[in-house]
Design a protein around this motif. Structure first.
Motif, mmCIF file in Angstrom:
data_model
loop_
_atom_site.group_PDB
_atom_site.id
_atom_site.type_symbol
_atom_site.label_atom_id
_atom_site.label_comp_id
_atom_site.label_asym_id
_atom_site.label_seq_id
_atom_site.Cartn_x
_atom_site.Cartn_y
_atom_site.Cartn_z
ATOM 1 N N ILE A 133 95.716 -41.722 -54.547
ATOM 2 C CA ILE A 133 94.489 -42.399 -54.094
ATOM 3 C C ILE A 133 94.701 -43.060 -52.738
ATOM 4 O O ILE A 133 93.814 -43.073 -51.879
ATOM 5 N N PHE B 241 91.324 -50.687 -54.608
ATOM 6 C CA PHE B 241 90.628 -49.523 -54.049
ATOM 7 C C PHE B 241 89.118 -49.771 -54.078
ATOM 8 O O PHE B 241 88.386 -49.224 -54.916
ATOM 9 N N ASN C 100 86.653 -48.810 -52.304
ATOM 10 C CA ASN C 100 85.756 -47.677 -52.070
ATOM 11 C C ASN C 100 85.565 -46.807 -53.308
ATOM 12 O O ASN C 100 84.625 -46.009 -53.397
ATOM 13 N N LEU C 101 86.457 -46.937 -54.275
ATOM 14 C CA LEU C 101 86.440 -46.107 -55.469
ATOM 15 C C LEU C 101 85.426 -46.671 -56.471
ATOM 16 O O LEU C 101 85.713 -47.626 -57.198
ATOM 17 N N TRP D 113 92.680 -51.537 -60.143
ATOM 18 C CA TRP D 113 92.269 -50.469 -59.222
ATOM 19 C C TRP D 113 90.969 -50.820 -58.513
ATOM 20 O O TRP D 113 90.798 -50.506 -57.336
ATOM 21 N N LEU E 247 88.012 -41.790 -50.737
ATOM 22 C CA LEU E 247 87.713 -41.379 -52.104
ATOM 23 C C LEU E 247 86.729 -42.353 -52.750
ATOM 24 O O LEU E 247 86.935 -43.567 -52.723
ATOM 25 N N THR E 248 85.654 -41.793 -53.338
ATOM 26 C CA THR E 248 84.652 -42.627 -54.011
ATOM 27 C C THR E 248 84.595 -42.375 -55.518
ATOM 28 O O THR E 248 84.095 -43.219 -56.257
ATOM 29 N N SER E 249 85.085 -41.215 -55.975
ATOM 30 C CA SER E 249 85.075 -40.936 -57.412
ATOM 31 C C SER E 249 86.297 -40.103 -57.776
ATOM 32 O O SER E 249 86.768 -39.289 -56.971
ATOM 33 N N CYS E 250 86.796 -40.295 -59.001
ATOM 34 C CA CYS E 250 87.947 -39.533 -59.454
ATOM 35 C C CYS E 250 87.917 -39.377 -60.970
ATOM 36 O O CYS E 250 87.354 -40.215 -61.685
ATOM 37 N N HIS F 98 85.816 -36.751 -53.721
ATOM 38 C CA HIS F 98 85.965 -36.613 -55.170
ATOM 39 C C HIS F 98 87.266 -35.892 -55.495
ATOM 40 O O HIS F 98 87.578 -34.859 -54.911
ATOM 41 N N ILE G 227 85.415 -44.178 -61.628
ATOM 42 C CA ILE G 227 86.753 -43.831 -62.117
ATOM 43 C C ILE G 227 86.649 -43.376 -63.567
ATOM 44 O O ILE G 227 86.121 -44.102 -64.415
#
Length: 326
Positions: free
Chosen positions: A277, A306, A308-309, A302, A283-286, A260, A312
């Motif tokens: 990123i 990405f 795995n993200l 994105w 990374l799974t959350s941002c 995170h 967001i």
């Protein structure tokens, strides 16, 4: 109507009463019940020696008192009132204690029985006196606050989480932080970069969570120092929250285990965030801050580059995070 003994709570056995008392999380309420009768006193004191206790304002104030600043400031405990009865303290906030009584020892503390602090998992330290910034961008912290912080840290030997608010973190306080620390949160804290680097060289590898926020005017070098040091020493971070005040900062380190990421403060470009990123492959959350919120097309792109993200969040820049360049 005559009250029957069968209607009294005292007909319950000790185990039942102890179970009932364990649901009373407000420490003031428990301590008041001690005065009801001798049996209550024995059961509650015994329970406080074995039950996990969380000592912070939410477990001291009554709901009607939360919005009363006078109550918030006036309700404090002497050390003997808490450490004498609470033997398994899991969370401790220093603001609940009264340190004005010098007769009890150092700043109102008593060393006679503080074994409950050895169980502390989470410690919250706040300066008791208003701190101000000096010409070198450090906060002015008085000696009595330092003595209190060092006293507590030296006794919280199993500490996992430390939250610090509104003071200058000097080398003597940093030396007292146990190496068991996993989560560090610094809110409106100043420090000497050399002292903080020395601390991270011994504690950084253990950290899995780090937060830094300082809503004040600071030089650009502080932003760079924070990012450089944590990328150099904190390789096992899983959660990172930063308030960055300068858009000129373009470097972001590599964090292979980060799950995170939150970047607050001044808004940054899409290019900067994509670079960040990419350096955080797990990374799974941002939660990211922009001057102008990006379009839905950016979010879609994105999601494609990405995979795995999964979570967001975008937020607009707030004007309160303006900083002065030196």
């Amino acid at each position: 109507m005559n009250s029957s003994p069968c209607n009294s709570i005292l007909i319950l056995n000790d185990d039942c009463l102890h179970h009932i008392f364990s649901y009373i999380v407000n420490i003031r309420e428990r301590l008041r019940l001690i005065r009801v009768c001798k049996r209550f006193e024995q059961l509650i004191e015994c329970g406080l020696k074995t039950d996990a206790v969380y000592l912070h304002m939410k477990n001291i104030l009554y709901p009607s008192e939360f919005n009363d600043i006078r109550k918030y400031e006036s309700i404090k405990f002497k050390s003997s009132q808490l450490f004498g009865v609470c033997r398994k303290i899991i969370e401790f906030h220093n603001e609940i204690l009264d340190f004005t009584d010098e007769q009890d020892g150092l700043l109102g503390f008593s060393d006679s029985d503080v074994s409950g602090l050895s169980f502390v998992d989470k410690l919250v330290l706040k300066a008791r006196h208003t701190s101000r910034f000096k010409s070198n961008w450090t906060m002015d912290t008085i000696d009595s606050d330092y003595a209190e912080f060092k006293w507590l840290l030296s006794r919280c030997v199993q500490l996992k989480t430390l939250h610090a608010f509104d003071f200058h973190l000097d080398s003597f306080v940093l030396e007292m932080v146990p190496k068991s620390l996993l989560h560090l949160s610094l809110i409106n804290i100043s420090f000497d970069p050399k002292d903080f680097e020395q601390f991270l060289s011994t504690h950084g590898q253990q950290l899995t969570g780090f937060k830094y926020s300082r809503k004040s005017a600071i030089p650009l070098e502080f932003d760079r120092t924070i990012v450089n040091l944590i990328s150099q020493y904190c390789h096992n971070l899983e959660k990172l929250e930063l308030t960055l005040t300068y858009p000129e900062l373009i470097y972001f380190g590599s964090f292979k285990k980060l799950n995170h990421l939150t970047i607050d403060g001044t808004g940054r470009s899409i290019v900067f965030y994509e670079y960040a990123i990419q350096n955080c492959p797990n990374l799974t959350s941002c939660k990211l801050t922009f001057k102008v919120l990006p379009s839905t097309e950016t979010l879609t792109r994105w999601n494609n580059i990405f995979p795995n993200l999964k979570d967001i969040q975008f937020q607009p820049e707030q004007t309160c995070y303006l900083a002065l360049c030196m």
